[in-house]
Scaffold this motif. Structure first.
Motif, PDB file in Angstrom:
ATOM      1  N   GLN A 138       2.285   5.012  -3.395  1.00 15.31           N
ATOM      2  CA  GLN A 138       2.555   6.400  -3.792  1.00 15.31           C
ATOM      3  C   GLN A 138       3.980   6.900  -3.489  1.00 15.31           C
ATOM      4  O   GLN A 138       4.625   7.446  -4.376  1.00 15.31           O
ATOM      5  CB  GLN A 138       1.510   7.319  -3.149  1.00 15.31           C
ATOM      6  N   ILE A 163     -10.186   9.533   0.295  1.00 18.13           N
ATOM      7  CA  ILE A 163      -9.580   8.205   0.165  1.00 18.13           C
ATOM      8  C   ILE A 163      -8.064   8.280   0.302  1.00 18.13           C
ATOM      9  O   ILE A 163      -7.452   7.449   0.962  1.00 18.13           O
ATOM     10  CB  ILE A 163      -9.992   7.566  -1.170  1.00 18.13           C
ATOM     11  N   GLY A 164      -7.456   9.257  -0.323  1.00 19.45           N
ATOM     12  CA  GLY A 164      -6.025   9.445  -0.151  1.00 19.45           C
ATOM     13  C   GLY A 164      -5.193   8.675  -1.151  1.00 19.45           C
ATOM     14  O   GLY A 164      -5.723   8.007  -2.041  1.00 19.45           O
ATOM     15  N   PRO A 165      -3.867   8.769  -1.020  1.00 19.04           N
ATOM     16  CA  PRO A 165      -2.970   8.215  -2.035  1.00 19.04           C
ATOM     17  C   PRO A 165      -2.951   6.688  -2.006  1.00 19.04           C
ATOM     18  O   PRO A 165      -3.177   6.089  -0.954  1.00 19.04           O
ATOM     19  CB  PRO A 165      -1.606   8.775  -1.634  1.00 19.04           C
ATOM     20  N   PRO A 166      -2.662   6.048  -3.157  1.00 15.99           N
ATOM     21  CA  PRO A 166      -2.533   4.585  -3.172  1.00 15.99           C
ATOM     22  C   PRO A 166      -1.324   4.124  -2.375  1.00 15.99           C
ATOM     23  O   PRO A 166      -0.415   4.905  -2.081  1.00 15.99           O
ATOM     24  CB  PRO A 166      -2.386   4.256  -4.653  1.00 15.99           C
ATOM     25  N   ARG A 191       0.424  10.150   5.064  1.00 18.68           N
ATOM     26  CA  ARG A 191      -0.451  10.811   4.087  1.00 18.68           C
ATOM     27  C   ARG A 191      -1.847  10.213   4.123  1.00 18.68           C
ATOM     28  O   ARG A 191      -2.850  10.925   4.014  1.00 18.68           O
ATOM     29  CB  ARG A 191       0.154  10.685   2.689  1.00 18.68           C
ATOM     30  N   PHE A 215       6.680   5.265  -3.276  1.00 18.11           N
ATOM     31  CA  PHE A 215       7.573   4.575  -4.211  1.00 18.11           C
ATOM     32  C   PHE A 215       7.480   5.200  -5.598  1.00 18.11           C
ATOM     33  O   PHE A 215       8.510   5.484  -6.229  1.00 18.11           O
ATOM     34  CB  PHE A 215       7.186   3.091  -4.246  1.00 18.11           C
ATOM     35  N   TYR A 216       6.253   5.471  -6.083  1.00 22.64           N
ATOM     36  CA  TYR A 216       6.082   6.122  -7.390  1.00 22.64           C
ATOM     37  C   TYR A 216       6.802   7.474  -7.404  1.00 22.64           C
ATOM     38  O   TYR A 216       7.493   7.818  -8.361  1.00 22.64           O
ATOM     39  CB  TYR A 216       4.602   6.357  -7.686  1.00 22.64           C
ATOM     40  N   ASP A 217       6.600   8.243  -6.321  1.00 26.35           N
ATOM     41  CA  ASP A 217       7.224   9.576  -6.262  1.00 26.35           C
ATOM     42  C   ASP A 217       8.741   9.457  -6.347  1.00 26.35           C
ATOM     43  O   ASP A 217       9.390  10.213  -7.080  1.00 26.35           O
ATOM     44  CB  ASP A 217       6.847  10.286  -4.955  1.00 26.35           C
TER      45      ASP A 217
END
Lengths: 164, 304
Positions: free
Chosen positions: B47, B41-44, B31, B49-51
């Motif tokens: 991400q 910049i894109g996802p941290p 991603r 793991f959060y999902d």
């Protein structure tokens, strides 16, 4: 257990997946909504992903003044999204039915059919405003994790019917 | 391989305990690479793991009868077989393995895609059925190339044991096989230009349309593990040999990472092709390639 709840709260706030619903909008808000997801605004920084199925969604983004044809569809899609979920009403139409007020073909505003958490006013609203609304809805969603609402939210039709 | 080492490989290294964070990391890399290619910049970092955790906490619609049971079973089967495939990878040299583990690895890699086909049909959603039909057509076309490529490598080097294959020096034929494998990976991992089965938005979510909550989380995990297993297979065949075990492990991880980056760049640079174009690509272009590879492997074998 408390730690798990806090972790879940963070994860819900950081990973809002959206489902886009059009309830008879003029397409203005839809264009702005799609613009909010383009690389220029980079919604993925907030963890936002546009999902194809309401079963995957956390936040329903509704545009349009809710036409008679769309009213049942909106309730169906709302029921299909698994909880905890939040609703963002994009534009002035779902909030007040806007210029279409007192039209015979409308059953709006949106608040008569499903509970709305965040209103993003504007005709159409700017993409930044839509993203702010989504972020706010994600925060509400995270709070809701600890305090689940009643199974069937009670909507009073006359409570939101201001202008009629 | 004794039962203890087998369990340790399945559960600890390179199995679940290592593979699950690796799967999340690879999903993030994909991603993030797409985001960087698009100038954002894109996802941290956390991400995926959060999902995953968020999906675990969501409600699942109540489904009754045998259909409901089946729908619960498919994602679990996909996750366990993908984890088993990862566990077979020879990340550390001299780790064991057995004659024919390459065949087992290929079979296990195939199970998640069969689960996706079955899940789409058992969900009884029209979009799920379209997605499953596409996945079935796609897997018939890319799998012949995929299997022929691996077979040509194994035949030319006289072994079906992964560790022995990893230890042997690379031949030109092996590079041909690795190139054919790389051509199949986008279809196997459902990324652009061959993201036909899940085809986001076009057919809602394809076979996953009816899945929610922890079942969807298992599908995401299975997808991540497939990434680890598929890129790991390429890394096993292409990694250079080192005497030091940590250097070998480092080369393996770095090569998997490079394959993920390559696929992400391909995914962000292309758009989704139609199903007929995709099938034609695999049958016309890459099949010729794979047939050439296997015939030269057979000739080499009979000459030596």
């Amino acid at each position: 257990m408390k730690l798990w709840k806090r972790l879940m709260c963070t994860c819900r706030r950081r990973s809002p997946w959206l489902f886009h619903m059009n309830s008879g909008s003029c397409n203005g808000c839809d264009i702005e909504f799609v613009a909010a997801l383009t690389p220029r605004y980079d919604a993925e920084q907030l963890g936002v992903l546009l999902q194809g199925s309401p079963r995957h969604a956390d936040i329903l983004c509704v545009t349009g003044p809710v036409t008679r044809k769309a009213a049942d569809a909106i309730k169906t899609v709302y029921a299909q999204a698994p909880g905890p979920k939040a609703v963002v009403a994009i534009g002035s139409c779902p909030a007040t039915t806007n210029v279409f007020i007192e039209s015979r073909t409308l059953e709006g505003p949106l608040g008569r059919h499903i509970p709305v958490d965040v209103f993003v006013p504007g005709c159409p609203p700017r993409p930044d405003a839509i993203l702010q609304g989504v972020a706010k809805a994600a925060a509400i969603l995270a709070e809701r994790a600890d305090h689940p609402p009643a199974a069937a939210p009670v909507i009073k039709p006359d409570a939101v019917e201001v202008q009629r | 391989m004794s039962l203890t080492t087998a369990l340790a490989r399945l559960l600890i290294f390179p199995g679940l305990l290592f593979a699950v964070p690796a799967a999340w990391f690879f999903l993030w890399v994909e991603r993030k690479a797409v985001a960087l290619m698009q100038g954002r910049i894109g996802p941290p970092f956390m991400q995926p793991f959060y999902d995953f955790i968020k999906l675990l906490g969501k409600d699942v619609p109540v489904r009754e009868g045998i259909g409901g049971l089946l729908m619960k079973a498919w994602p679990l089967l996909a996750v366990s077989s993908a984890a088993g495939a990862v566990a077979l990878l020879p990340v550390l040299p001299a780790q064991g393995g057995f004659q024919g583990d390459l065949i087992l690895l290929l079979a296990l890699l195939e199970v998640p895609s069969m689960c996706i086909i079955a899940a789409g049909f058992s969900s009884r959603s029209i979009f799920g059925e379209i997605g499953s039909a596409r996945e079935a057509v796609l897997s018939v076309s890319y799998n012949i190339v995929f299997l022929l490529a691996i077979l040509s490598i194994a035949v030319s080097q006289h072994t079906f044991r992964l560790e022995a294959l990893a230890g042997l020096p690379a031949t030109p034929l092996r590079w041909l096989g690795v190139a054919a494998l790389l051509a199949c990976l986008p279809a196997k991992l459902h990324i652009n230009p061959f993201s036909l089965p899940n085809a986001e938005q076009e057919i809602y979510a394809g076979p996953m349309t009816e899945y929610a909550g922890h079942e969807l989380a298992m599908w995401e995990l299975a997808h991540g593990l497939e990434w680890v297993a598929a890129t790991g297979l390429v890394a096993t065949l292409a990694a250079p040999r080192f005497a030091l075990w940590w250097l070998a492990a480092l080369a393996f991880v770095a090569l998997s990472f490079a394959v993920v980056l390559l696929l992400a760049v391909l995914a962000s640079a292309t758009a989704r092709l139609a199903i007929d174009t995709t099938v034609r690509f695999y049958w016309h272009c890459t099949l010729i390639f794979a047939v050439l590879a296997i015939s030269s492997a057979l000739i080499m074998r009979f000459r030596s």
